[in-house]
Write a protein that holds these residues in place. Structure first.
Motif, PDB file in Angstrom:
ATOM      1  N   LEU A  46       0.534  -1.025   0.065  1.00 43.65           N
ATOM      2  CA  LEU A  46      -0.004   0.209   0.118  1.00 43.65           C
ATOM      3  C   LEU A  46       0.746   1.668  -0.172  1.00 43.65           C
ATOM      4  O   LEU A  46       0.625   2.727  -0.586  1.00 43.65           O
ATOM      5  CB  LEU A  46      -0.858  -0.295   0.938  1.00 43.65           C
ATOM      6  N   PRO A  47       2.253   1.707   0.992  1.00 40.53           N
ATOM      7  CA  PRO A  47       2.711   2.738   0.421  1.00 40.53           C
ATOM      8  C   PRO A  47       3.118   2.843  -0.326  1.00 40.53           C
ATOM      9  O   PRO A  47       2.940   4.107  -0.794  1.00 40.53           O
ATOM     10  CB  PRO A  47       3.543   2.658   1.807  1.00 40.53           C
ATOM     11  N   VAL A  48       3.694   1.672  -1.214  1.00 46.08           N
ATOM     12  CA  VAL A  48       4.059   2.250  -3.006  1.00 46.08           C
ATOM     13  C   VAL A  48       3.695   1.941  -3.425  1.00 46.08           C
ATOM     14  O   VAL A  48       4.057   3.215  -4.379  1.00 46.08           O
ATOM     15  CB  VAL A  48       5.028   0.165  -2.680  1.00 46.08           C
ATOM     16  N   GLN A  49       2.218   1.867  -3.256  1.00 45.24           N
ATOM     17  CA  GLN A  49       1.278   1.863  -3.870  1.00 45.24           C
ATOM     18  C   GLN A  49       0.777   3.219  -3.994  1.00 45.24           C
ATOM     19  O   GLN A  49       0.346   4.385  -5.473  1.00 45.24           O
ATOM     20  CB  GLN A  49      -0.507   1.481  -4.047  1.00 45.24           C
ATOM     21  N   ILE A  50       0.299   3.879  -2.860  1.00 46.50           N
ATOM     22  CA  ILE A  50       0.606   5.660  -2.570  1.00 46.50           C
ATOM     23  C   ILE A  50       1.704   6.375  -3.293  1.00 46.50           C
ATOM     24  O   ILE A  50       0.967   6.772  -4.383  1.00 46.50           O
ATOM     25  CB  ILE A  50       0.094   5.351  -1.491  1.00 46.50           C
ATOM     26  N   TYR A  51       2.593   6.459  -3.436  1.00 44.07           N
ATOM     27  CA  TYR A  51       3.823   6.554  -4.213  1.00 44.07           C
ATOM     28  C   TYR A  51       3.526   6.564  -6.020  1.00 44.07           C
ATOM     29  O   TYR A  51       4.027   7.755  -6.428  1.00 44.07           O
ATOM     30  CB  TYR A  51       5.232   5.280  -3.537  1.00 44.07           C
ATOM     31  N   LEU A  52       3.784   5.824  -6.004  1.00 44.43           N
ATOM     32  CA  LEU A  52       3.258   5.456  -7.639  1.00 44.43           C
ATOM     33  C   LEU A  52       2.331   6.043  -8.290  1.00 44.43           C
ATOM     34  O   LEU A  52       2.139   7.423  -8.658  1.00 44.43           O
ATOM     35  CB  LEU A  52       3.274   3.571  -7.934  1.00 44.43           C
ATOM     36  N   TRP A  53       0.592   6.566  -7.323  1.00 47.04           N
ATOM     37  CA  TRP A  53      -0.360   7.031  -7.935  1.00 47.04           C
ATOM     38  C   TRP A  53      -0.027   8.191  -7.184  1.00 47.04           C
ATOM     39  O   TRP A  53      -0.401   9.770  -8.555  1.00 47.04           O
ATOM     40  CB  TRP A  53      -0.893   6.441  -7.353  1.00 47.04           C
ATOM     41  N   ALA A  54       0.551   9.077  -6.530  1.00 47.32           N
ATOM     42  CA  ALA A  54       1.168  10.222  -6.179  1.00 47.32           C
ATOM     43  C   ALA A  54       2.291  11.147  -7.295  1.00 47.32           C
ATOM     44  O   ALA A  54       1.589  11.916  -7.783  1.00 47.32           O
ATOM     45  CB  ALA A  54       1.407  10.627  -4.990  1.00 47.32           C
ATOM     46  N   ASP A  55       3.122  10.179  -7.731  1.00 52.31           N
ATOM     47  CA  ASP A  55       3.910  10.400  -9.264  1.00 52.31           C
ATOM     48  C   ASP A  55       3.382  10.590 -10.788  1.00 52.31           C
ATOM     49  O   ASP A  55       3.796  10.610 -11.363  1.00 52.31           O
ATOM     50  CB  ASP A  55       4.955   9.068  -9.733  1.00 52.31           C
ATOM     51  N   SER A  56       1.997   9.994 -10.356  1.00 57.21           N
ATOM     52  CA  SER A  56       0.767   9.999 -12.162  1.00 57.21           C
ATOM     53  C   SER A  56       0.184  11.128 -12.110  1.00 57.21           C
ATOM     54  O   SER A  56       0.126  11.882 -11.415  1.00 57.21           O
ATOM     55  CB  SER A  56       0.232   8.726 -12.177  1.00 57.21           C
ATOM     56  N   PRO A  57       0.556  11.982 -13.579  1.00 53.57           N
ATOM     57  CA  PRO A  57      -0.005  12.944 -14.209  1.00 53.57           C
ATOM     58  C   PRO A  57      -1.455  13.241 -13.560  1.00 53.57           C
ATOM     59  O   PRO A  57      -1.979  14.275 -14.002  1.00 53.57           O
ATOM     60  CB  PRO A  57       1.009  13.451 -15.637  1.00 53.57           C
ATOM     61  N   GLU A  58      -2.062  12.309 -14.135  1.00 55.81           N
ATOM     62  CA  GLU A  58      -3.269  12.100 -14.408  1.00 55.81           C
ATOM     63  C   GLU A  58      -4.130  12.687 -12.756  1.00 55.81           C
ATOM     64  O   GLU A  58      -4.178  12.278 -11.752  1.00 55.81           O
ATOM     65  CB  GLU A  58      -4.695  10.789 -14.960  1.00 55.81           C
ATOM     66  N   ARG A  59      -4.853  13.819 -13.126  1.00 54.13           N
ATOM     67  CA  ARG A  59      -5.698  14.359 -12.107  1.00 54.13           C
ATOM     68  C   ARG A  59      -6.713  13.098 -10.819  1.00 54.13           C
ATOM     69  O   ARG A  59      -6.726  13.367  -9.857  1.00 54.13           O
ATOM     70  CB  ARG A  59      -6.881  15.046 -12.322  1.00 54.13           C
ATOM     71  N   ALA A  60      -7.245  12.355 -11.585  1.00 53.23           N
ATOM     72  CA  ALA A  60      -7.617  11.128 -11.370  1.00 53.23           C
ATOM     73  C   ALA A  60      -6.833  10.429 -10.364  1.00 53.23           C
ATOM     74  O   ALA A  60      -7.713   9.593  -9.149  1.00 53.23           O
ATOM     75  CB  ALA A  60      -8.770   9.968 -12.574  1.00 53.23           C
ATOM     76  N   PHE A  61      -5.764  10.205 -10.523  1.00 52.76           N
ATOM     77  CA  PHE A  61      -4.852   9.455  -9.647  1.00 52.76           C
ATOM     78  C   PHE A  61      -4.871  10.520  -7.915  1.00 52.76           C
ATOM     79  O   PHE A  61      -4.492   9.960  -7.542  1.00 52.76           O
ATOM     80  CB  PHE A  61      -3.327   9.100 -10.308  1.00 52.76           C
ATOM     81  N   VAL A  62      -5.282  11.648  -8.007  1.00 55.92           N
ATOM     82  CA  VAL A  62      -4.581  12.397  -6.767  1.00 55.92           C
ATOM     83  C   VAL A  62      -6.036  11.934  -6.530  1.00 55.92           C
ATOM     84  O   VAL A  62      -5.643  11.248  -4.646  1.00 55.92           O
ATOM     85  CB  VAL A  62      -5.068  13.705  -7.148  1.00 55.92           C
TER      86      VAL A  62
END
Length: 449
Positions: free
Chosen positions: A401-417
């Protein structure tokens, strides 16, 4: 003569001191009143400092909770669009055999596109059609395939079907994309927004509870991405961590506290255990990278490697907590057991450990909660890979989970926020539950000596 003079001086000083002690204290004197007022003022300031610190901490916690919650709660809901689909037999099952293998290979994405073209017949140019197809998520074709596989009688019928929308369309429906902004400053153009209003006027747009967020693995499409793969990876990783760190930590604590001789060697061991508890977690990641991957050649990005690495990090915490719990057991318990003929090992296993177990379990759960929130050591051993499939064992590639959060936080799409914030909410929920369980164990089994 000198000794006699010193003796006379000491007696004179004693008389002065004795006289001062017998002299009554004037509590109403200005000097005493000023001292009392100064003391009370210092006490009030100390209380004010303490209350201010608590208030600031609560305010910071409230701001953090609001910031995460306001951005993440929308991820638990997803926009769906209702489209009238004709389940064309010519595309799904041309020969009418009903063979699941034939139906599974059908072009369901083409059926969705055909439905959108019928809904908006005025759209003719290629670029507008491509934008129109983005109204529906690319994963909707798999849902349509499963629907037909479960109910082949749909072939040849026309049905209104709710389908998951694309991420930009979802952001528009949730208010994150505003039509009042200049067209060049938003991801959707005026034509796409007009399609949204047309569908909304027909009652073909609604938000539904987003179960995929809890059941799917990661995906490059925000509307299809979920936390289940990371949650299973965290479960396997924590299972390996607990299976290694708990028995080793408890046995080490028992030996150091009950059996180890007090010499230079045990002193060095104790000092190193205390120092290891303060070592940055990324150092354990470097150790795991070198030992488990480069030397032992264990599978990269696997929960078993993550568990082995986190076990090294958690061991000092468990040993320190277990030693404190064992030390808290009164010596009279040991003396009574030994006096009745029990051996030292029987004394520890039958009396000391059962009485110390609540404290040991509390420390273990806190250590596991710390391991659940770690990211840096897992990044070093390669658990930052993009993993779509749900891991089936501790040897399969996975993330946490923490690494998944890290990956999503680095994604450019607004939906990943919103996905990032929602995953943080889930992780915090797990941590609160684990710490709450530790408090429950301590309160339930705590002994007053």
């Amino acid at each position: 003569m000198t000794d006699m003079a010193s003796l006379m001086e000491d007696r004179a000083a004693a008389k002065v001191i004795s006289g001062n002690l017998r002299k009554p204290v004037d509590w109403d004197s200005p000097k005493i009143s000023r001292q009392i007022k100064k003391r009370y003022a210092a006490e009030r300031r100390f209380k004010m400092y303490g209350l201010s610190a608590i208030a600031i901490a609560l305010l910071a916690l409230a701001v953090l909770t609001y910031s995460i919650g306001s951005k993440g709660y929308t991820a638990f809901f997803q926009t769906y669009v209702q489209v009238e689909v004709f389940f064309d037999p010519a595309q799904i099952d041309p020969d009418g055999t009903g063979d699941p293998a034939v139906i599974g290979k059908a072009n369901f994405d083409g059926l969705i596109k055909e439905s959108l073209r019928k809904r908006f017949p005025e759209v003719t140019d290629r670029r507008s059609k491509r934008d129109m197809y983005d109204i529906i998520s690319g994963g909707a074709s798999y849902d349509l395939r499963e629907r037909v596989m479960e109910n082949p009688s749909l072939i040849g019928q026309t049905r209104k079907v709710w389908m998951i929308s694309g991420d930009d369309f979802d952001m528009l429906n949730k208010g994150y994309i505003s039509a009042d902004v200049d067209e060049g400053d938003r991801r959707l153009n005026d034509e796409e927004i007009s399609w949204y209003h047309a569908l909304q006027a027909d009652g073909a747009v609604e938000k539904q509870f987003h179960t995929r967020f809890f059941t799917n693995g990661d995906s490059r499409e925000p509307e299809l991405a979920g936390i289940w793969g990371a949650a299973v990876g965290s479960l396997y990783t924590l299972a390996v961590t607990l299976a290694l760190s708990f028995p080793i930590g408890v046995l080490a604590a028992v030996y150091l506290e009950e059996f180890a001789p007090r010499n230079r060697f045990t002193t060095i061991v104790e000092v190193n255990i205390n120092n290891l508890a303060a070592v940055p977690s990324i150092v354990f990641g470097l150790l795991g990278l070198e030992v488990y991957l480069n030397v032992m050649h264990l599978p990269r990005s696997a929960p078993v490697v993550g568990g082995l690495t986190l076990a090294l990090m958690t061991l000092p915490t468990i040993i320190i907590a277990a030693r404190a719990a064992i030390k808290a057991v009164p010596p009279s318990i040991r003396q009574a057991a030994l006096g009745l003929g029990a051996s030292p090992v029987q004394t520890v296993t039958h009396h000391v450990l059962p009485l110390a177990m609540p404290g040991i379990l509390t420390g273990t759960i806190i250590g596991m909660a710390q391991a659940l929130g770690e990211t840096a050591p897992l990044l070093m051993i390669g658990m930052v890979a993009f993993i779509v499939d749900i891991p089936g064992s501790a040897l399969d590639p996975a993330t946490v989970l923490p690494v998944q959060i890290y990956l999503w936080a680095d994604s450019p799409e607004r939906a990943f926020v919103e996905k990032t914030s929602a995953a943080i909410m889930v992780l915090l929920g797990f941590l609160v539950l684990m710490n709450g369980f530790a408090v429950y164990l301590r309160k339930k089994f705590e002994r007053k000596w």
